[in-house]
Design a protein around this motif. Structure first.
Motif, PDB file in Angstrom:
ATOM      1  N   THR A  50      43.804  40.533  11.700  1.00  0.00           N
ATOM      2  CA  THR A  50      42.176  40.139  11.278  1.00  0.00           C
ATOM      3  C   THR A  50      41.669  41.115  10.328  1.00  0.00           C
ATOM      4  N   ILE A 103      37.361  36.830  17.227  1.00  0.00           N
ATOM      5  CA  ILE A 103      35.992  36.134  17.240  1.00  0.00           C
ATOM      6  C   ILE A 103      34.830  37.241  17.031  1.00  0.00           C
ATOM      7  N   ASP A 106      33.332  37.404  13.333  1.00  0.00           N
ATOM      8  CA  ASP A 106      32.864  36.287  12.713  1.00  0.00           C
ATOM      9  C   ASP A 106      31.406  36.684  12.160  1.00  0.00           C
ATOM     10  N   ASP A 107      30.467  37.232  13.253  1.00  0.00           N
ATOM     11  CA  ASP A 107      29.107  37.677  12.628  1.00  0.00           C
ATOM     12  C   ASP A 107      29.148  38.555  11.583  1.00  0.00           C
ATOM     13  N   THR A 109      31.475  39.300   9.270  1.00  0.00           N
ATOM     14  CA  THR A 109      32.086  38.577   8.049  1.00  0.00           C
ATOM     15  C   THR A 109      30.953  37.849   7.402  1.00  0.00           C
ATOM     16  N   THR A 141      24.212  32.225  13.162  1.00  0.00           N
ATOM     17  CA  THR A 141      25.145  33.029  14.127  1.00  0.00           C
ATOM     18  C   THR A 141      24.964  33.404  15.413  1.00  0.00           C
ATOM     19  N   SER A 144      25.894  30.117  17.109  1.00  0.00           N
ATOM     20  CA  SER A 144      27.436  30.052  17.371  1.00  0.00           C
ATOM     21  C   SER A 144      27.839  31.111  18.301  1.00  0.00           C
ATOM     22  N   THR A 145      27.446  32.277  18.489  1.00  0.00           N
ATOM     23  CA  THR A 145      27.669  32.935  19.462  1.00  0.00           C
ATOM     24  C   THR A 145      27.340  32.699  20.898  1.00  0.00           C
TER      25      THR A 145
END
Length: 477
Positions: A50, A103, A106-107, A109, A141, A144-145
């Motif tokens: 990652t 995962i 993600d936030d 990034t 976000t 999505s979370t």
């Protein structure tokens, strides 16, 4: 190659002779430790990959560090919550955390990428870009979370064994995801402001800057090609529905042929074979049968892959030992053969299939069935000898036996069922004694006393007063 047989109680002494080496025969803790270590190793590999992907696409080690900070902190936050919920570090919780590692970034990034966009494309100063970059994507976000968390939260509604298996896994992912979102809204903007303050875009130089420039150029070309492909598909809209329908039909057909199981097959390198000789077989004859079965096992499993064979024949020496057994051994004609394989062996399931085919043909009078040998499968079976148990109950013994045998034949014909057998021994030799109750009353005896005396007389004192045979070689003087 060594084998051992246990058919009589043995006596252990507190002190061992000099030079005695004690070696465990079957150690399943090695298997459990290896499982936990593999999950930790895979989690570390996932985190490293990652970080590599983030470094390649962002082109900044500072930005990569900002994103990677969220991984250990999110994992630690999840472990704290799991601790207070009473869960432990096990294969399922560690597997959930390893699953969530990719995962968790993600936030952060999305936050740092949005900040970079405001810095480079709109020319905003770093404090303003950090604030707007974090606030601008807070709601997307969050959605999505929560969407990902809802998928894993559904495991709390499971029942039975699946609940205890997958609930800790799902909760570990959910808590880590929520912690990651909280960190992306608080810690990530702060670290962006601190680490990116001295960064100059395009000024890091060196071979990596040139490599990243080529990577971005290739990615731009890929994006342009995707735009052209998407435009072509939109002009021919019938292609996508037809392709999706064909894929759905193919998946439906393959679903019918894909095997199904409750839990993945685990190859622990151990085989537990239950052998039952004909009813009434003396233990001396049972030992000879077990020796012949061992020889057949040696023919199928080569010595280069065979570590150890151990036989346990007959009932335990003490009644309280029955609490530590599965109750499948019912007499001196019954027993279990344990086979341990060496590292690097062929798949254990292949040997089991061969033994399941060869042994009944070589020993038609005996009964064979395989029991769970590894710890995980034994736990999933809740200590039972088989995953499916069927019982026929009624007042007509002969009809009950007839129905049980019909059920066994029908169940054995079901695809996927193996080792269908009658656990109860229905043809064991029996001794019936007719008591003259009038004569017994004259002698002051009752039925219980007479039965006890007969049992002791016919079965020796082994059942009431177990004794030990002298065997200096095994340490019994």
């Amino acid at each position: 190659m060594s084998s051992g047989r246990s058919r009589r109680p043995c006596k252990s002494r507190a002190s061992a002779p000099p030079g005695l080496e004690i070696k465990e025969l079957f150690d399943q803790s090695v298997f459990v430790s290896a499982s936990v270590d593999s999950v930790l190793r895979e989690g570390a590999i996932a985190a490293g990959l990652t970080a590599l992907m983030i470094l390649l696409f962002l082109g900044s080690w500072r930005s990569t560090l900002v994103v990677m900070i969220s991984i250990p902190l999110s994992v630690m936050a999840s472990l704290i919550v799991l601790y207070f919920l009473g869960d432990t570090l096990n294969t399922m919780t560690l597997g959930g955390l390893a699953l969530a590692i990719g995962i968790l970034v993600d936030d952060s990034t999305v936050t740092i990428e949005n900040t970079h966009r405001l810095l480079t494309e709109e020319g905003q100063p770093l404090p303003q870009a950090t604030l707007h970059g974090s606030a601008g994507i807070a709601v997307p976000t969050l959605v999505s979370t929560l969407a990902i968390s809802c998928v894993f939260t559904s495991v709390v509604f499971l029942e039975g064994p699946a609940k205890y298996l997958f609930t800790p896994l799902g909760l570990a992912v959910v808590f880590a995801m929520l912690a990651s979102y909280g960190l992306s809204r608080t810690l990530t903007p702060i670290t962006i402001g601190l680490l990116l303050k001295g960064e100059h875009r395009g000024a890091e130089g060196g071979w990596f800057a040139r490599f990243h420039s080529r990577l971005e150029y290739g990615f731009d070309r890929l994006r342009d090609s995707y735009a052209e492909l998407l435009t072509a598909l939109l002009n021919r809209r019938v292609i996508v529905p037809i392709g999706a329908g064909a894929l759905l039909a193919l998946g439906t057909v393959m679903y019918l042929f894909v095997g199904r199981d409750f839990f993945p097959v685990i190859d622990g390198g151990q085989i537990q074979l239950h052998v039952r000789a004909p009813a009434g077989t003396r233990i001396e004859k049972t030992e000879q049968i077990f020796e012949a079965v061992e020889n057949k096992i040696r023919e199928i499993i080569p010595g280069s892959e065979r570590e150890l064979i151990v036989d346990n024949i007959g009932l335990p020496a003490r009644l309280y030992n029955l609490a530590f057994a599965d109750g499948s051994t019912i007499g001196v004609n019954d027993g279990v053969i344990l086979v341990s394989l060496k590292d690097g062996h062929a798949p254990t399931a292949d040997y089991v299939r061969k033994l399941r085919r060869v042994l009944p043909a070589a020993f038609p009078e005996d009964t064979f069935y395989f029991q769970a040998a590894d710890m995980v499968t034994q736990i999933l079976n809740f200590g039972l000898t088989a995953q499916i148990d069927v019982r026929a109950v009624g007042y007509d013994r002969a009809n009950n036996l007839h129905i049980a045998r019909q059920l066994r034949r029908r169940i054995a014909a079901i695809p996927g069922v193996a080792d269908a057998h009658l656990q109860q021994e229905v043809n064991a030799p029996a001794f019936f004694a007719a008591i003259d109750r009038s004569r017994a009353a004259e002698l002051g005896l009752n039925a219980s006393q007479i039965v006890t005396n007969l049992n002791v007389s016919l079965s020796s004192s082994e059942q009431v007063t177990p004794n030990f045979w002298t065997d200096p070689k095994s340490g019994i003087p």
